[in-house]
Scaffold this active site. Structure first.
Site, mmCIF file in Angstrom:
data_model
loop_
_atom_site.group_PDB
_atom_site.id
_atom_site.type_symbol
_atom_site.label_atom_id
_atom_site.label_comp_id
_atom_site.label_asym_id
_atom_site.label_seq_id
_atom_site.Cartn_x
_atom_site.Cartn_y
_atom_site.Cartn_z
ATOM 1 N N TYR A 25 -12.044 10.491 -1.078
ATOM 2 C CA TYR A 25 -12.875 9.468 -0.454
ATOM 3 C C TYR A 25 -13.728 10.043 0.665
ATOM 4 O O TYR A 25 -13.785 9.495 1.762
ATOM 5 C CB TYR A 25 -11.993 8.325 0.095
ATOM 6 C CG TYR A 25 -11.501 7.389 -0.983
ATOM 7 C CD1 TYR A 25 -12.395 6.520 -1.613
ATOM 8 C CD2 TYR A 25 -10.179 7.384 -1.386
ATOM 9 C CE1 TYR A 25 -11.974 5.660 -2.614
ATOM 10 C CE2 TYR A 25 -9.745 6.539 -2.387
ATOM 11 C CZ TYR A 25 -10.640 5.673 -2.993
ATOM 12 O OH TYR A 25 -10.231 4.833 -3.972
ATOM 13 N N TYR A 153 -6.693 -4.288 -3.951
ATOM 14 C CA TYR A 153 -6.706 -2.861 -4.266
ATOM 15 C C TYR A 153 -5.396 -2.521 -4.969
ATOM 16 O O TYR A 153 -4.317 -2.819 -4.461
ATOM 17 C CB TYR A 153 -6.842 -2.000 -2.994
ATOM 18 C CG TYR A 153 -6.743 -0.526 -3.310
ATOM 19 C CD1 TYR A 153 -7.846 0.159 -3.815
ATOM 20 C CD2 TYR A 153 -5.545 0.171 -3.160
ATOM 21 C CE1 TYR A 153 -7.753 1.506 -4.150
ATOM 22 C CE2 TYR A 153 -5.447 1.511 -3.497
ATOM 23 C CZ TYR A 153 -6.547 2.175 -3.994
ATOM 24 O OH TYR A 153 -6.454 3.493 -4.343
ATOM 25 N N ASP A 247 2.110 -6.579 -6.329
ATOM 26 C CA ASP A 247 1.928 -5.172 -5.969
ATOM 27 C C ASP A 247 2.354 -5.031 -4.505
ATOM 28 O O ASP A 247 1.588 -5.349 -3.591
ATOM 29 C CB ASP A 247 0.465 -4.774 -6.186
ATOM 30 C CG ASP A 247 0.199 -3.326 -5.783
ATOM 31 O OD1 ASP A 247 1.081 -2.701 -5.167
ATOM 32 O OD2 ASP A 247 -0.909 -2.831 -6.081
ATOM 33 N N LYS A 276 4.532 4.061 -1.761
ATOM 34 C CA LYS A 276 4.243 4.334 -0.335
ATOM 35 C C LYS A 276 5.502 4.633 0.498
ATOM 36 O O LYS A 276 5.900 5.770 0.580
ATOM 37 C CB LYS A 276 3.409 3.194 0.259
ATOM 38 C CG LYS A 276 2.006 3.112 -0.378
ATOM 39 C CD LYS A 276 0.892 3.215 0.627
ATOM 40 C CE LYS A 276 -0.409 3.670 0.021
ATOM 41 N NZ LYS A 276 -1.085 2.685 -0.841
#
Ligand code: PLP
Length: 432
Positions: A25, A153, A247, A276
């Site tokens: 990114y 996202y 999610d 994560k």
């Protein structure tokens, strides 16, 4: 240019490697160069030049116990000595089986069946695959699309980009490559709920599931919604017989104040994705956890009905050992109480931003603090100001956010929030 032989002198790794790595990114031509990090400890990063930064991001929201926690280090070292890896096809090992049992016990309802993989994006793809095949296995064709939400996202892979916010997922740029799904506004008020119900009813027969990040849409801009929204989604999914996928890759493991965000709404999804903070920020690991009902649709004498998926490094024993050690810490140390204290500290510490010109909103939930600006006029300048103040914070879009390690003490948190207030103040003044 190929280079041959060994590199006896590694001191120039940063300059040399900078010619060869491709950064995430990042417009590499115009962005600030990355900061070389040589060590981590607690909530601090040590840079190559000796500077130490207080980390406000916890390495993309993963390092919930701080860096280098001795318990995780010890458990991974033990596993490394015994068995770093074996394939999961046809072989079983204790770290993964124990982790699956523990996750099933922690998660609400009958989310009992755990499929492991090695990244969040892939765990979402697996959830999409499960939801689609759930219908096929039950003899219902044509349910190949998902309903997902603006601001969402769910990952960077092709399949997950297609269920991200259309702009974030670059739907127009990659039109033709991405499959089309139904992207809706979250039903947050009367008007959007009416639209949601209408669009869902019109398309329900083409849908396998509704996919959402519960309570916080993270990478889409740290957008919060009420727990009520999740109950609306559960009711709508039930009315149309759709599966509901949460999610929780960002929200899972205490980030929003409860162990899982779904607990705050009293809603049990049919499938949940986790990654994560699963390993406490140490190893790549993700899990897709399905309810008994979903798993039952795959339990069959028909070989074709099996879930056809199996990443090479799935359920890596080192990563599972790290995750088990991370769960130990949630049991032995007061993590959720620490999150509650951080929440108060973030709210108080970021409050001065509210009165700054160009600040639209200051909001906190659990260990997430957000300052939303009209726009960040000088992104590089703002980043530099933060680093100069001794903190590692990575603003994006229009927001400056903090997601510290749960172990951060009050002094470090005050240092961090002061740095944000000062850096944003100066940025707003300089770009007014
Ligand atoms: C980070 C994230 C993902 C993607 O995980 P990766 O490990 O980066 O592939 C998916 N969903 C949510 C909500 C995330 O925060």
């Amino acid at each position: 240019m190929g280079t041959h032989g060994s590199f006896p002198d590694r001191n120039d790794w940063f300059e040399r490697g900078g010619q060869h790595v491709w950064l995430p990114y990042t417009q590499m031509k115009t962005a600030l160069p990355p900061l070389p990090v040589v060590a981590t400890e607690g909530v601090r990063l040590t840079l190559a030049d000796g500077r130490r930064l207080v980390d406000g991001v916890a390495s993309w929201w993963t390092a919930c116990h701080g860096y280098n926690h001795p318990h995780i280090r010890e458990k991974v070292a033990e596993q490394m000595a015994r068995m770093p890896h074996v394939m999961f096809g046809g072989l079983a090992h204790e770290p993964a089986y124990t982790l699956a049992s523990r996750l099933a016990a922690m998660l609400p309802g009958d989310l009992n069946r755990v499929f492991f993989c090695d990244s969040g994006s892939v765990s979402v793809e697996i959830a999409m695959k499960m939801a689609t095949q759930y219908w096929l296995n039950r003899g219902v064709p044509g349910r190949t699309k998902l309903a997902a939400f603006r601001g969402g996202y769910h990952g960077d892979t092709i399949a997950t980009m297609a269920v991200c916010d259309p702009e974030e997922g670059m739907h127009s740029l990659f039109a033709g490559l991405l499959p089309e799904h139904l992207i809706l506004d979250l039903p947050v008020d009367e008007e959007s709920t009416a639209r949601f119900e209408r669009d869902l009813a019109a398309h329900a027969h083409t849908l396998s599931a509704i996919l959402v990040e519960p309570l916080v849409q993270g990478a889409g801009g740290m957008l919060f919604h009420d727990a009520r929204v999740l109950r609306t989604l559960r009711a709508a999914a039930d009315r149309h017989g759709l599966l509901l996928i949460f999610d929780e890759i960002f929200t899972g493991f205490g980030r929003t104040g409860t162990m899982f965000a779904c607990e705050a709404a009293g809603v049990v999804p049919d499938i949940i994705t986790l990654s994560k903070a699963l390993t406490g920020g140490t190893m790549a690991l993700a899990a897709t956890v399905a309810s008994d009902r979903v798993f039952q649709a795959f339990w069959s004498d028909n070989a074709q009905a099996a879930l056809m998926h199996g990443p090479t490094y799935m359920a890596n024993p080192l990563a599972c050992a790290a995750a088990n050690a991370s769960l130990d810490l949630f049991e032995s140390e007061p993590r959720l109480a620490q999150v509650a204290a951080l929440s108060r500290g973030l709210a108080v510490g970021l409050e001065p931003c509210r009165d700054l010109p160009g600040v639209m909103d200051v909001r906190t939930l659990g260990a997430i603090g957000v300052v939303e600006l009209e726009r960040i006029a000088d992104m590089n300048g703002l980043k530099r100001r933060l680093i100069d103040r001794g903190v590692w914070v990575r603003p994006f879009g229009r927001i400056v956010y903090l997601t510290p390690s749960y172990t951060m003490d009050a002094d470090d948190l005050a240092f961090l929030t002061h740095a944000v207030v000062d850096a944003v103040t100066e940025h707003q003044r300089a770009t007014a």
